[in-house]
Scaffold this motif. Sequence first.
Motif, PDB file in Angstrom:
ATOM      1  N   ASP A 128       0.819  -1.203   0.000  1.00  0.00           N
ATOM      2  CA  ASP A 128       0.000   0.000   0.000  1.00  0.00           C
ATOM      3  C   ASP A 128       0.854   1.255   0.000  1.00  0.00           C
ATOM      4  O   ASP A 128       0.672   2.140  -0.810  1.00  0.00           O
ATOM      5  CB  ASP A 128      -0.931   0.008   1.217  1.00  0.00           C
ATOM      6  CG  ASP A 128      -1.993  -1.061   1.116  1.00  0.00           C
ATOM      7  OD1 ASP A 128      -2.459  -1.509   2.165  1.00  0.00           O
ATOM      8  OD2 ASP A 128      -2.347  -1.436  -0.016  1.00  0.00           O
ATOM      9  N   LEU A 129       1.782   1.350   0.939  1.00  0.00           N
ATOM     10  CA  LEU A 129       2.619   2.530   1.058  1.00  0.00           C
ATOM     11  C   LEU A 129       4.074   2.116   1.206  1.00  0.00           C
ATOM     12  O   LEU A 129       4.376   1.091   1.802  1.00  0.00           O
ATOM     13  CB  LEU A 129       2.220   3.364   2.277  1.00  0.00           C
ATOM     14  CG  LEU A 129       0.819   3.947   2.258  1.00  0.00           C
ATOM     15  CD1 LEU A 129       0.502   4.602   3.594  1.00  0.00           C
ATOM     16  CD2 LEU A 129       0.668   4.960   1.133  1.00  0.00           C
TER      17      LEU A 129
ATOM     18  N   SER B  12      -2.235   8.424  -2.748  1.00  0.00           N
ATOM     19  CA  SER B  12      -2.500   8.824  -1.374  1.00  0.00           C
ATOM     20  C   SER B  12      -3.099  10.225  -1.335  1.00  0.00           C
ATOM     21  O   SER B  12      -2.592  11.148  -1.976  1.00  0.00           O
ATOM     22  CB  SER B  12      -1.193   8.797  -0.581  1.00  0.00           C
ATOM     23  OG  SER B  12      -1.292   9.543   0.591  1.00  0.00           O
TER      24      SER B  12
ATOM     25  N   GLU C  88      -3.003  12.154   1.168  1.00  0.00           N
ATOM     26  CA  GLU C  88      -1.992  12.983   1.827  1.00  0.00           C
ATOM     27  C   GLU C  88      -1.001  13.546   0.805  1.00  0.00           C
ATOM     28  O   GLU C  88      -0.652  14.730   0.858  1.00  0.00           O
ATOM     29  CB  GLU C  88      -1.249  12.155   2.872  1.00  0.00           C
ATOM     30  CG  GLU C  88      -0.227  12.929   3.653  1.00  0.00           C
ATOM     31  CD  GLU C  88       0.480  12.069   4.691  1.00  0.00           C
ATOM     32  OE1 GLU C  88       1.370  12.617   5.361  1.00  0.00           O
ATOM     33  OE2 GLU C  88       0.172  10.869   4.825  1.00  0.00           O
TER      34      GLU C  88
END
Length: 124
Positions: free
Chosen positions: A22-23, A92, A94
């Motif tokens: 995911d990240l 994302s 963010e």
Amino acid sequence: MKQRAKLNQATTPDVAWGASADLVSLCSSIFNENCCKELQEIHKHEILAKICEYVGPCPSNFAKAEEILEGIKYDIANYVIHHEYSRSHMVSTELLLWLDGRAHPNDVKKLDSFIKKYLGQCSE
């Protein structure tokens, strides 16, 4: 086994790798801080050299290329993420908010002022 079959259908290794994570934390590098700073400077120099190819070979144009890069780097990143990368990948929130704030800092200040002025009163 099903996961492996899905990954093998990917067209590039990046897609297969990206599907399983995911990240990714770029600050968890195998390189130390000094090495990361040196890599940053190398990459920046390569970009400046490319800009100079268009601006011209005069040594004073290197400083102009640096001004150009500093002036538009977040706009370019914002454009690439919004219009080239995110069309086929998840991004994302963010990252998008951070890039937008960097590309348009005056808009962020206006939004922050608006939120404090109008929404701040609601919480009282």
